[in-house]
Design an enzyme around this catalytic site. Structure first.
Site, mmCIF file in Angstrom:
data_model
loop_
_atom_site.group_PDB
_atom_site.id
_atom_site.type_symbol
_atom_site.label_atom_id
_atom_site.label_comp_id
_atom_site.label_asym_id
_atom_site.label_seq_id
_atom_site.Cartn_x
_atom_site.Cartn_y
_atom_site.Cartn_z
ATOM 1 N N ASP A 1 -4.046 -4.926 -2.285
ATOM 2 C CA ASP A 1 -3.771 -3.650 -2.952
ATOM 3 C C ASP A 1 -3.418 -2.645 -1.866
ATOM 4 O O ASP A 1 -3.626 -2.885 -0.676
ATOM 5 C CB ASP A 1 -5.033 -3.180 -3.703
ATOM 6 C CG ASP A 1 -4.828 -1.822 -4.376
ATOM 7 O OD1 ASP A 1 -3.743 -1.587 -4.941
ATOM 8 O OD2 ASP A 1 -5.744 -0.981 -4.328
ATOM 9 N N SER A 2 -2.899 -1.509 -2.296
ATOM 10 C CA SER A 2 -2.627 -0.432 -1.356
ATOM 11 C C SER A 2 -3.927 0.156 -0.804
ATOM 12 O O SER A 2 -3.889 0.915 0.161
ATOM 13 C CB SER A 2 -1.847 0.674 -2.058
ATOM 14 O OG SER A 2 -2.567 1.123 -3.183
ATOM 15 N N CYS B 1 -2.081 -4.645 -7.428
ATOM 16 C CA CYS B 1 -1.589 -3.261 -7.389
ATOM 17 C C CYS B 1 -0.338 -3.237 -8.257
ATOM 18 O O CYS B 1 0.592 -4.035 -8.045
ATOM 19 C CB CYS B 1 -1.256 -2.892 -5.947
ATOM 20 S SG CYS B 1 -0.435 -1.299 -5.760
ATOM 21 N N GLU C 1 -9.291 8.002 -4.953
ATOM 22 C CA GLU C 1 -9.411 7.750 -3.509
ATOM 23 C C GLU C 1 -10.326 8.802 -2.864
ATOM 24 O O GLU C 1 -11.200 8.469 -2.079
ATOM 25 C CB GLU C 1 -8.040 7.735 -2.831
ATOM 26 C CG GLU C 1 -7.189 6.511 -3.160
ATOM 27 C CD GLU C 1 -7.623 5.218 -2.432
ATOM 28 O OE1 GLU C 1 -8.118 5.303 -1.290
ATOM 29 O OE2 GLU C 1 -7.457 4.139 -3.016
ATOM 30 N N CYS D 1 -2.636 1.028 -13.414
ATOM 31 C CA CYS D 1 -2.919 1.283 -11.996
ATOM 32 C C CYS D 1 -4.314 0.731 -11.770
ATOM 33 O O CYS D 1 -5.228 1.016 -12.564
ATOM 34 C CB CYS D 1 -2.880 2.783 -11.720
ATOM 35 S SG CYS D 1 -3.470 3.191 -10.056
ATOM 36 N N HIS E 1 -6.535 1.498 -9.841
ATOM 37 C CA HIS E 1 -7.576 2.497 -9.594
ATOM 38 C C HIS E 1 -8.170 3.030 -10.909
ATOM 39 O O HIS E 1 -9.279 3.550 -10.914
ATOM 40 C CB HIS E 1 -6.991 3.717 -8.859
ATOM 41 C CG HIS E 1 -6.722 3.495 -7.407
ATOM 42 N ND1 HIS E 1 -5.881 2.512 -6.949
ATOM 43 C CD2 HIS E 1 -7.186 4.135 -6.308
ATOM 44 C CE1 HIS E 1 -5.836 2.571 -5.616
ATOM 45 N NE2 HIS E 1 -6.614 3.547 -5.217
HETATM 46 N N1 DGL Z 1 -3.388 0.530 -6.785
HETATM 47 C C1 DGL Z 1 -2.128 1.174 -7.070
HETATM 48 C C2 DGL Z 1 -1.557 0.662 -8.393
HETATM 49 O O1 DGL Z 1 -2.155 -0.145 -9.085
HETATM 50 C C3 DGL Z 1 -2.196 2.658 -7.125
HETATM 51 C C4 DGL Z 1 -2.497 3.370 -5.841
HETATM 52 C C5 DGL Z 1 -1.283 3.748 -5.036
HETATM 53 O O2 DGL Z 1 -0.497 4.626 -5.444
HETATM 54 O O3 DGL Z 1 -1.163 3.154 -3.975
HETATM 55 O O4 DGL Z 1 -0.470 1.065 -8.752
#
Ligand code: DGL
Length: 300
Positions: free
Chosen positions: A12-13, A75, A154, A202, A204
């Site tokens: 993931d990011s 992600c 975050e 997302c 998150h």
């Molecule tokens: N985890 C990312 C997603 O599912 C979102 C966070 C980001 O913008 O890096 O899109």
């Protein structure tokens, strides 16, 4: 090493993909996992698709160097930008989270009006609209970009002070007036359209599920891709004969591009639901050096 003994690679990011890793660990308790969060370059959501594609290739090559038996792009933004590229580049199966999220949404909806709450990058890619349309062309999709919610998650996670106290409790730790207001604003475009199902597009956002639920009201079902992705991963490994034997003790390893391993450990343990004992730091220069190892994946 036999595929059955190899770990599953997840990335993931940042920290949000640990919501998917947690579901995978629950669904596949004998499987070892190696998770990498590209925290230093998070968020991916506002970035240009070509840049995210490059990051996906780099992180995918890093996971390949760790001899994983499958890769899950946990992600949505990275899936939208780079799933196809990585599938072309790697020998092992590569799965994203958008198709599973789309499937969960169309299975849940009765009104056949579905909302998608996602990052700007995912919304702009139109990936959910396409994925849902492929499964049921009669479903109407409304998207809402919610970049502020990624920042909230975050920030709250890394500020971390309250996490020890609420460790693994079901408390809605993000339930503050400011966060409730931001969630209501983000969800507003999805109201009054007959939508009965909203997919958290997302990784998150499952952490904000109680706030999203209260913003949308009781009549709306909230789905995310974590469980569906885990089930699909199980089916893939099973068909290939690559599942780890039952009863094996899994090893969980983590890596981050963040300079602050402690921050990643505290927030990550909270999301994953297990202490993150083994965390390695990965230099961005090392990831960037991998760019050439994976080819462009474009039309190869
Ligand atoms: N985890 C990312 C997603 O599912 C979102 C966070 C980001 O913008 O890096 O899109």
């Amino acid at each position: 090493m036999e595929p059955t003994d190899k770990p599953i690679g997840i990335f993931d990011s940042g920290l949000g993909g640990l919501t998917v890793a947690r579901a995978i660990a629950k669904e596949l308790p004998s499987e070892s996992i190696i998770y990498i969060g590209d925290t230093k370059r998070c968020p991916y959501g506002p970035r240009d698709q070509a840049e995210v594609r490059l990051f996906v290739r780099q992180v995918g090559a890093w996971l390949e160097s760790r001899d994983v038996k499958a890769v899950v792009i946990a992600c949505n933004t990275a899936t939208a930008a780079g799933l196809d590229v990585l599938q072309r580049s790697l020998e092992v199966p590569v799965m994203g989270v958008i198709e599973p999220g789309a499937r969960a949404a169309i299975q849940a909806t009765r009104s056949r009006r579905v909302g998608v709450l996602a990052t700007q990058g995912t919304v702009d890619s139109g990936s959910y609209v396409r994925a849902i349309g492929m499964l049921d062309a009669g479903v109407r999709v409304t998207q809402a970009a919610a970049p502020a919610l990624v920042e909230i998650v975050e920030d709250e996670l890394v500020s971390g002070a309250h996490l020890h106290e609420d460790w693994m409790s079901d408390k809605a730790i993000f339930d503050t007036p400011a966060i409730r207001a931001a969630t209501r604003a983000a969800a507003a475009p999805l109201l009054g359209r007959g939508i009965d199902t909203v997919v958290l597009g997302c990784t998150h956002f499952p952490l904000l599920a109680p706030e999203v639920r209260s913003a949308l009201g009781d009549g709306v079902r909230i789905v995310s891709s974590a469980e569906e992705t885990s089930a699909e991963l199980r089916a893939t490994l099973d068909r290939r004969g690559d599942l780890a034997p039952a009863g094996v003790d899994p090893a969980y390893r983590f890596a981050t591009t963040s300079d602050d391993i402690t921050e990643f450990a505290v927030a990550g343990s909270f999301i994953f639901g297990h202490p993150l004992d083994s965390i390695e730091h990965v230099d961005l220069e090392d990831l960037e050096a991998l760019t050439d190892c994976v080819g462009t994946g474009e039309g190869e």
